[in-house]
Design an enzyme around this catalytic site. Sequence first.
Site, PDB file in Angstrom:
ATOM      1  CG  ASP A  74      55.278  41.466   7.748  1.00 56.42           C
ATOM      2  OD1 ASP A  74      54.513  41.662   8.526  1.00 56.42           O
ATOM      3  OD2 ASP A  74      56.424  41.929   7.329  1.00 56.42           O
ATOM      4  CG  ASP A  77      53.958  42.672  12.266  1.00 53.08           C
ATOM      5  OD1 ASP A  77      53.853  41.825  11.425  1.00 53.08           O
ATOM      6  OD2 ASP A  77      54.109  43.981  12.056  1.00 53.08           O
TER       7      ASP A  77
END
Length: 481
Positions: A74, A77
């Site tokens: 997203d 990360d």
Amino acid sequence: MSSTSYFCFGFSLLLLLHSAVSMDYGAALTKSLLYFEAQRSGKLPPNQRVQWRGDSALNDGRDAGVDLLGGYYDAGDDVKFGFPMAFTVTMLAWGVVEYGSQLQAKEELSNALECIKWGTDYFIKAHPEPNVFYGEVGDGDSDHSCWQRPEDMTNTRNSYRIDEQHPGADLAGETAAAFAAAAIAFNGSNPSYSSQLITHAKQLFDFAKNHPGQYQNSISVAGSFYLSSGYEDELLWAAAWLHRATQDKGYMDYIQQSVNSGGTRSMFSWDDKYVGTQVLIAKNLLKGKFVEDGKFGEYKSNAEQFICNCIQKGSSNVQRTRAGLLWWQPWNNLQYLTSSLFVTTTYADTLTATQNTLQCPGGSVTPEDLITFVRSQVDYILGSNPKGMSYMVGFGPKYPQHVHHRGASIVSIKTDSSPVTCKGGFDWFGRNEPNPNVLEGAIVGGPDQGDDYTDSRSNYQQAEAATANTAPLVGVLARLA
Ligand SMILES: *[C@@H]1O[C@H](CO)[C@@H](O)[C@H](O)[C@H]1NC(C)=O
């Protein structure tokens, strides 16, 4: 208005007018779609254009005995968070639904559809039974304790789901909206895929409606990262999209019978979908597809008040930075801007098509006024601002060099295939050098309220990009290009 702020406003106006001729929206559009390729999880296809990325997370779902390869990381990360991923896909699909021909004219329609399909193919895998949906793979805490390329991940990759005993109507509702919007986007080019998507959309909507509850009560690892404030908005949003995709009056009745239309919202985001629903309904009213009654009129009025507040002609205007950028909050402010610009753009075009103007508390507004406003904000994002900095990575001569992003900040696996360990990657995090890989097309969190920006990897509030930031801008850039 004080004379100082008047001066600043005049200054920003000049700055924005000056830039209006020079922005290459087509180039920004191309880059915006490349960004989604950089965020891909799973086995990359032969036509992958972003070459610094490799295959990753090839065992996702194995713990649950399901194939959960694919989907998107997203942000900076390597977690697949289903809730913002679904909103990302809905907004990409809305862009194609409204601006498919403009995307086609720029030869970006097939790329945009690929971006949507990378999400919907994953959602299909994550939805193996009508009332089961996998809403997250990986977890933020274990992921954040490492700084690794996705290709090297060594942290745990558990799969988390909602089902009848562990509901999540917000997650199921948003994913139903994504499926329904994508079904419309694919109807022209791939009708059988479109009808497959509709089936999933209907099942997830029914699951959400019949099993209410917030998804973080079932997927607790999502709670500290993407906490949902409620599920009623997603149910309405899903119903609005399903109505548009199927023309089934039952979805319209559902909206009409719901108690809460949301009031005038202060933002439109991965968590709060009321504005999206209000704008879809308002557009239908303008086009005469819905009959105006008290309830629908309320949605339209709230949609219009929101837009009036964005363009500074409302009764509760959105704050601005000194140079005129709309301002919500220090952490990832630009996500709220791009979503607001999308709804303003599509509403403006519906006003034009139906020969209407918008009546704001501050006066009458033409569709051209709305588009001029949108363009000025997009120009700010792309570099027409006091820092002379584009907040789209890779666009123009000056852009963020230290984006908070694991993959982009570590040498490409194609260049150096020796594994980077969980803690070893923090060496890359701490370097002063620019990221070795340019995360083209990513919209970062953006400047602060004083139009300032600190280009540092540790500055995650400003320097982290997210798929939900860029997705709403795709349609806007297609429209402006
Ligand atoms: C697909 O197109 C057909 C023919 O125009 C139409 O009847 C149908 O409602 C469309 N479906 C979706 C999901 O847009």
